[in-house]
Design a protein around this motif. Structure first.
Motif, short mmCIF file in Angstrom:
data_model
loop_
_atom_site.label_atom_id
_atom_site.label_comp_id
_atom_site.label_asym_id
_atom_site.label_seq_id
_atom_site.Cartn_x
_atom_site.Cartn_y
_atom_site.Cartn_z
N THR A 84 -40.33 15.94 -23.05
CA THR A 84 -41.17 16.00 -21.86
C THR A 84 -40.36 15.51 -20.66
O THR A 84 -39.91 14.35 -20.63
CB THR A 84 -42.43 15.14 -22.04
OG1 THR A 84 -43.13 15.55 -23.23
CG2 THR A 84 -43.33 15.27 -20.84
N VAL A 85 -40.19 16.38 -19.70
CA VAL A 85 -39.34 16.06 -18.55
C VAL A 85 -40.04 16.47 -17.26
O VAL A 85 -41.01 17.24 -17.27
CB VAL A 85 -37.98 16.80 -18.65
CG1 VAL A 85 -37.18 16.28 -19.84
CG2 VAL A 85 -38.17 18.30 -18.72
N ARG A 86 -39.55 15.92 -16.15
CA ARG A 86 -39.98 16.32 -14.82
C ARG A 86 -38.82 17.03 -14.16
O ARG A 86 -37.68 16.57 -14.19
CB ARG A 86 -40.41 15.10 -14.01
CG ARG A 86 -40.93 15.44 -12.62
CD ARG A 86 -41.58 14.21 -11.99
NE ARG A 86 -40.68 13.10 -11.93
CZ ARG A 86 -39.78 12.92 -10.95
NH1 ARG A 86 -39.70 13.82 -9.98
NH2 ARG A 86 -38.98 11.87 -10.96
N LYS A 141 -46.37 13.99 -23.34
CA LYS A 141 -46.82 15.36 -23.22
C LYS A 141 -48.18 15.39 -22.54
O LYS A 141 -49.11 14.69 -22.94
CB LYS A 141 -46.89 16.02 -24.59
CG LYS A 141 -47.16 17.51 -24.54
CD LYS A 141 -47.12 18.13 -25.94
CE LYS A 141 -47.36 19.62 -25.91
NZ LYS A 141 -47.29 20.26 -27.25
N GLY A 142 -48.31 16.24 -21.51
CA GLY A 142 -49.55 16.35 -20.76
C GLY A 142 -49.59 15.53 -19.50
O GLY A 142 -50.57 15.61 -18.75
N ASP A 143 -48.59 14.73 -19.20
CA ASP A 143 -48.57 13.97 -17.93
C ASP A 143 -48.47 14.95 -16.76
O ASP A 143 -47.81 16.00 -16.86
CB ASP A 143 -47.39 13.00 -17.91
CG ASP A 143 -47.59 11.83 -18.85
OD1 ASP A 143 -48.73 11.64 -19.32
OD2 ASP A 143 -46.59 11.12 -19.14
N ARG A 182 -37.75 9.41 -17.52
CA ARG A 182 -38.33 8.07 -17.39
C ARG A 182 -39.43 8.08 -16.35
O ARG A 182 -39.35 8.78 -15.33
CB ARG A 182 -37.26 7.04 -17.01
CG ARG A 182 -36.19 6.86 -18.09
CD ARG A 182 -35.08 5.96 -17.57
NE ARG A 182 -35.57 4.63 -17.30
CZ ARG A 182 -35.52 3.64 -18.18
NH1 ARG A 182 -35.02 3.85 -19.40
NH2 ARG A 182 -35.97 2.44 -17.88
N LYS A 183 -40.46 7.30 -16.57
CA LYS A 183 -41.58 7.24 -15.64
C LYS A 183 -41.19 6.56 -14.32
O LYS A 183 -41.76 6.89 -13.28
CB LYS A 183 -42.74 6.48 -16.29
CG LYS A 183 -43.33 7.20 -17.49
CD LYS A 183 -44.47 6.41 -18.08
CE LYS A 183 -45.09 7.11 -19.29
NZ LYS A 183 -46.20 6.35 -19.89
N ASP A 184 -40.28 5.60 -14.37
CA ASP A 184 -39.91 4.90 -13.14
C ASP A 184 -38.76 5.54 -12.43
O ASP A 184 -38.21 4.97 -11.49
CB ASP A 184 -39.53 3.45 -13.50
CG ASP A 184 -38.43 3.38 -14.54
OD1 ASP A 184 -38.05 4.43 -15.10
OD2 ASP A 184 -37.93 2.27 -14.80
N SER A 185 -38.33 6.75 -12.84
CA SER A 185 -37.22 7.44 -12.17
C SER A 185 -37.72 8.13 -10.91
O SER A 185 -38.89 8.52 -10.82
CB SER A 185 -36.56 8.46 -13.11
OG SER A 185 -37.50 9.42 -13.52
N ALA A 186 -36.82 8.32 -9.95
CA ALA A 186 -37.21 8.97 -8.69
C ALA A 186 -37.41 10.46 -8.88
O ALA A 186 -36.80 11.07 -9.73
CB ALA A 186 -36.14 8.73 -7.64
#
Length: 210
Positions: free
Chosen positions: A189-191, A134-136, A206-210
């Motif tokens: 928390t999602v992008r 959360k907050g990224d 995931r942080k390493d996802s495109a």
């Protein structure tokens, strides 16, 4: 007197022989070919070859070899007789048995997949360090709206809806496992990646996802 008569006959014979030899020398070549004026030709004409010699001289011509046989035609070859005479036992085609075998293999594959999912449900642990916190920057808080076998349907703060697949969490899915990880109403928390064709937005966790 007898001696003189003998000498005269001898001289006449010599003269006749000499004149005959001169005539043979002066005779043309055609006379030799037709047997005239040549002692050898006259002797040959006087003694013709016998029947045995005449029959032995000409040779009978050898007959020509027979022509080679034509190549076999595969279109005219009958394979049915050789197929019927074989001793190999062939199983008749059975459509029902084939369908049963396919169904058995399909059920065995489903059972294997179910066992793998059950094993994953018991042992899978969510790695929070690989997920967005959360907050990224570039992230938002989505709320779980519905759970299906392969992921979560979520509502986003801007009023749009998105889908978070289970592979973003590092698992193969399954409602029991996904229900144990997150329940309806939980925040994740999602992008967001917006889709403008009327479908749901793609969500990444995931942080390493495109």
């Amino acid at each position: 007197m007898q001696f003189m008569a003998r000498a005269v006959r001898t001289d006449r014979f010599k003269v006749a022989l000499l004149s005959a030899s001169r005539r043979s020398i002066k005779a043309p070549l055609s006379d030799h070919l037709f047997g005239r004026g040549c002692a050898f030709c006259s002797a040959a004409n006087a003694n013709p070859p016998s029947n045995n010699q005449a029959s032995a001289q000409p040779q009978t011509p050898t007959p020509p070899p027979p022509p080679p046989p034509p190549p076999p035609s595969y279109a005219s070859t009958d394979y049915s007789s050789s197929y019927q005479q074989t001793t190999v036992r062939r199983r008749p085609y059975n459509l029902e048995a084939k369908m049963r075998m396919k169904q058995y293999r399909r059920e065995a594959m489903h059972r294997q997949q179910a066992l793998e999912i059950e094993e994953e449900e018991r042992n899978f642990q969510l790695d929070q360090s690989k997920l967005y916190q959360k907050g990224d920057p570039g992230t938002m808080q989505g709320i779980v709206k519905d759970i299906i076998t392969v992921g979560y349907f979520m509502s986003l703060p801007d009023g749009r809806e998105g889908f978070l697949p289970c592979m973003q969490l590092g698992c193969t899915g399954g409602i029991p496992l996904l229900t144990r990880l997150f329940k309806v109403g939980d925040e994740i928390t999602v992008r967001q990646q917006k889709m403008y064709d009327g479908g749901k937005d793609k969500l990444f966790a995931r942080k390493d996802s495109a």
